[in-house]
Design a protein around this motif. Structure first.
Motif, short mmCIF file in Angstrom:
data_model
loop_
_atom_site.label_atom_id
_atom_site.label_comp_id
_atom_site.label_asym_id
_atom_site.label_seq_id
_atom_site.Cartn_x
_atom_site.Cartn_y
_atom_site.Cartn_z
N GLU A 1 -8.00 -10.59 -3.69
CA GLU A 1 -8.78 -11.44 -4.45
C GLU A 1 -9.23 -12.63 -3.41
O GLU A 1 -10.51 -13.21 -3.30
N GLU A 2 -8.12 -13.35 -2.45
CA GLU A 2 -8.51 -14.23 -1.72
C GLU A 2 -9.63 -13.86 -0.67
O GLU A 2 -10.26 -14.73 -0.47
N LEU A 3 -9.37 -12.68 -0.03
CA LEU A 3 -10.26 -12.31 1.14
C LEU A 3 -11.40 -11.41 1.00
O LEU A 3 -12.03 -11.19 1.88
N TYR A 4 -11.37 -10.84 -0.32
CA TYR A 4 -12.51 -9.93 -0.51
C TYR A 4 -12.37 -8.64 0.39
O TYR A 4 -13.31 -8.16 0.55
N VAL A 5 -11.18 -8.44 0.56
CA VAL A 5 -10.72 -6.97 1.25
C VAL A 5 -10.77 -6.08 0.28
O VAL A 5 -10.45 -6.31 -1.17
N ARG A 6 -10.80 -4.62 0.58
CA ARG A 6 -10.69 -3.56 -0.42
C ARG A 6 -11.69 -3.69 -1.69
O ARG A 6 -11.32 -2.96 -2.38
N LYS A 7 -12.74 -4.04 -1.44
CA LYS A 7 -13.56 -4.36 -2.52
C LYS A 7 -14.80 -3.25 -2.81
O LYS A 7 -15.24 -2.93 -3.68
N ALA A 8 -14.85 -2.77 -1.46
CA ALA A 8 -15.74 -1.69 -1.41
C ALA A 8 -15.26 -0.43 -1.21
O ALA A 8 -14.88 0.21 -2.58
N CYS A 9 -15.01 0.34 -0.18
CA CYS A 9 -14.36 1.74 0.06
C CYS A 9 -13.08 1.81 -0.46
O CYS A 9 -12.79 2.83 -0.77
N GLY A 10 -12.26 1.00 -0.14
CA GLY A 10 -10.76 0.95 -0.22
C GLY A 10 -9.96 1.22 0.74
O GLY A 10 -8.95 1.42 0.60
N ALA A 11 -10.50 1.88 1.81
CA ALA A 11 -9.86 2.40 2.95
C ALA A 11 -8.78 1.55 3.50
O ALA A 11 -7.89 2.12 4.23
N CYS A 12 -8.88 0.10 3.43
CA CYS A 12 -7.92 -0.66 3.96
C CYS A 12 -6.90 -1.06 3.25
O CYS A 12 -6.02 -1.84 3.77
N GLU A 13 -6.73 -0.60 2.25
CA GLU A 13 -5.72 -0.87 1.20
C GLU A 13 -4.12 -0.88 1.92
O GLU A 13 -3.39 -1.57 2.01
N ASP A 14 -3.77 0.26 2.39
CA ASP A 14 -2.66 0.59 3.02
C ASP A 14 -2.40 -0.34 4.25
O ASP A 14 -1.33 -0.80 4.47
N ASP A 15 -3.64 -0.60 4.96
CA ASP A 15 -3.22 -1.64 6.21
C ASP A 15 -2.88 -2.83 5.43
O ASP A 15 -2.22 -3.76 6.20
N VAL A 16 -3.53 -3.49 4.27
CA VAL A 16 -3.36 -4.70 3.93
C VAL A 16 -1.86 -4.76 3.48
O VAL A 16 -1.15 -5.81 3.64
N ARG A 17 -1.32 -3.73 2.71
CA ARG A 17 0.09 -3.57 2.35
C ARG A 17 0.93 -3.71 3.56
O ARG A 17 2.06 -4.51 3.38
N GLU A 18 0.71 -3.03 4.52
CA GLU A 18 1.60 -2.94 5.88
C GLU A 18 1.67 -4.40 6.40
O GLU A 18 2.69 -4.71 6.89
N ILE A 19 0.61 -5.04 6.58
CA ILE A 19 0.55 -6.45 7.26
C ILE A 19 1.44 -7.37 6.26
O ILE A 19 2.06 -8.15 6.51
N LEU A 20 1.09 -7.08 5.06
CA LEU A 20 1.85 -8.24 4.09
C LEU A 20 3.35 -7.96 4.26
O LEU A 20 4.08 -8.79 4.23
N THR A 21 3.95 -6.61 4.26
CA THR A 21 5.13 -6.27 4.63
C THR A 21 6.01 -6.78 5.93
O THR A 21 6.89 -7.43 5.95
N GLU A 22 4.94 -6.58 6.88
CA GLU A 22 5.40 -7.26 8.05
C GLU A 22 5.56 -8.45 8.27
O GLU A 22 6.65 -9.07 8.78
N VAL A 23 4.49 -9.54 7.59
CA VAL A 23 4.62 -10.84 7.70
C VAL A 23 5.83 -11.34 6.72
O VAL A 23 6.50 -12.22 7.28
N LYS A 24 5.72 -10.78 5.83
CA LYS A 24 6.94 -11.34 4.67
C LYS A 24 8.31 -10.92 5.26
O LYS A 24 9.21 -11.71 5.03
#
Ligand code: FES
Length: 60
Positions: A35-58
């Protein structure tokens, strides 16, 4: 240092943008990132990468 690659090609969002948003805005879930960055709003292919980055940063 990790390469600052594009994570969401549909919206031209780089890894560093997502990392900084998690750290600076205190985002806790992939839904908040979407919602904040407007990622994954189109094809959705980046969803796994977004989750991975979240896990790494946290995890740090
Ligand atoms: S790569 Fe992110 S929505 Fe298509």
């Amino acid at each position: 240092m990790t390469e600052d690659r594009i994570i969401c090609g549909c919206n031209d969002v780089h890894r560093s943008t997502i990392e900084n948003a998690i750290k600076d805005k205190g985002l806790q879930t992939s839904q908040q990132i979407i919602e904040e960055l407007y990622v994954r709003k189109a094809c959705g292919a980046c969803e796994d990468d977004v989750r991975e980055i979240l896990t790494e940063v946290k995890g740090n």
